[in-house]
Design a protein around this motif. Sequence first.
Motif, PDB file in Angstrom:
ATOM      1  N   PRO A 200       0.814  -1.225   0.000  1.00 44.73           N
ATOM      2  CA  PRO A 200       0.000   0.000   0.000  1.00 44.73           C
ATOM      3  C   PRO A 200       0.842   1.267   0.000  1.00 44.73           C
ATOM      4  CG  PRO A 200      -0.906  -1.601   1.535  1.00 44.73           C
ATOM      5  CD  PRO A 200       0.396  -2.170   1.063  1.00 44.73           C
TER       6      PRO A 200
ATOM      7  N   ASN B 113      -6.247   9.156   0.937  1.00 45.12           N
ATOM      8  CA  ASN B 113      -7.365   8.512   1.635  1.00 45.12           C
ATOM      9  C   ASN B 113      -7.834   7.217   0.975  1.00 45.12           C
ATOM     10  OD1 ASN B 113      -7.500  10.672   3.495  1.00 45.12           O
ATOM     11  ND2 ASN B 113      -8.706  11.886   2.063  1.00 45.12           N
TER      12      ASN B 113
ATOM     13  N   SER C 218      -8.206   3.412  -0.226  1.00 49.85           N
ATOM     14  CA  SER C 218      -7.926   2.077   0.300  1.00 49.85           C
ATOM     15  C   SER C 218      -7.121   1.309  -0.741  1.00 49.85           C
ATOM     16  CB  SER C 218      -9.229   1.339   0.592  1.00 49.85           C
ATOM     17  OG  SER C 218      -9.951   1.121  -0.612  1.00 49.85           O
TER      18      SER C 218
ATOM     19  N   GLU D 268      -7.959  -1.326  -2.263  1.00 49.36           N
ATOM     20  CA  GLU D 268      -8.824  -1.742  -3.367  1.00 49.36           C
ATOM     21  C   GLU D 268      -9.081  -0.602  -4.345  1.00 49.36           C
ATOM     22  OE1 GLU D 268      -9.456  -2.208  -0.167  1.00 49.36           O
ATOM     23  OE2 GLU D 268      -8.924  -4.344  -0.076  1.00 49.36           O
ATOM     24  N   GLU D 269      -9.074   0.628  -3.848  1.00 48.35           N
ATOM     25  CA  GLU D 269      -9.368   1.792  -4.697  1.00 48.35           C
ATOM     26  C   GLU D 269      -8.156   2.277  -5.475  1.00 48.35           C
ATOM     27  OE1 GLU D 269     -12.797   3.967  -1.965  1.00 48.35           O
ATOM     28  OE2 GLU D 269     -10.673   4.319  -1.546  1.00 48.35           O
ATOM     29  N   GLN D 270      -6.957   1.956  -5.009  1.00 46.04           N
ATOM     30  CA  GLN D 270      -5.748   2.526  -5.597  1.00 46.04           C
ATOM     31  C   GLN D 270      -5.546   2.201  -7.084  1.00 46.04           C
ATOM     32  OE1 GLN D 270      -2.630   1.260  -2.969  1.00 46.04           O
ATOM     33  NE2 GLN D 270      -3.039   2.850  -1.471  1.00 46.04           N
TER      34      GLN D 270
END
Length: 316
Positions: free
Chosen positions: A138, A179, A181, A183-185
């Motif tokens: 991450p 901000n 997550s 999964e969103e990256q």
Amino acid sequence: MIGPWTMGQRSQAQIDYTERMMGKQASSAVQEYYNGVRSIDAAWLAPTISTLVSMAFPEDDFRVQEMREFLPMNFSPDTRYFNEPAFEQELPASMLEQRYAAEGRLLEAVSRGDTEAALQAMNGMGRFRIQGRFSDTPYQVKTLLTVMNTLFRKAIERSMVHPYYIDEISTRYARRIENASMEEQPAIIGSMVREYCAYVRKYSLKEYSPLVQKIINHINLNLSSELSLKSLAAMCYISPSYLSNLFKRETGTTLIDYINTQRVQRAAHLLATTKLSVASVAERVGILDVNYFAKLFKKALGQTPTQYRRNHPQPR
């Protein structure tokens, strides 16, 4: 003497020694470097130095003492600088060239606002992953996205997009990246490419003269203020007629039509994204007469402000 590889052919024993001490890849890299270093012929080096010194100090008596020192082959080289990933991985130079070329194509496409070419270049970059430099943690994904956000910002700056718009999109994506997550990256990079390209198509003023660029930026950033041909000409210390002719020649539209178009577009955005009254929206775009605003809006978009809001409900 410049280096152990420049004075004649090396023996097989010397080659074997350096490869044993440094490794074959490092030895080849050093050989390639020294092959490109220009060596100095001793036959003319000493006379040249003597001539230069005699010219600088014509009245002094000096002598030249020539000394030659040779590096023995029983030395132990410092191998710290030859244990880098490039040698260990045997990464082809051609792969690095392709990766940097893909990155250049990506930034060039973004600066042109060419979404399709930018996405193709981005997919091309995804094929080059160098072991040890990047992993899908991450933190590292966020770091990569932050770097790309900065590169895209600089790319559209070359297209004469006003810093106001650049700062808006760059700041917005910086917050989104921070901000996001895990999964969103992955979806953020594609979104950045598309939106940065859209900003170039919408806000780039690269094709206009500095004077017209100044006028357009002032209009877009001050739609709520009084904007007239006379006041804009006075701001640039030129005559209204000269400004009118110049603006029409470069943009293909009159200055007043451009102002009205930008006001209607901004008003449509406010009607679709806020709960402001029609009168408040009109005031936000610099039109105090609500009836005139409604007439202007309907002429441009074919429907009244109320109808437009009804047909473009706000997302919940």
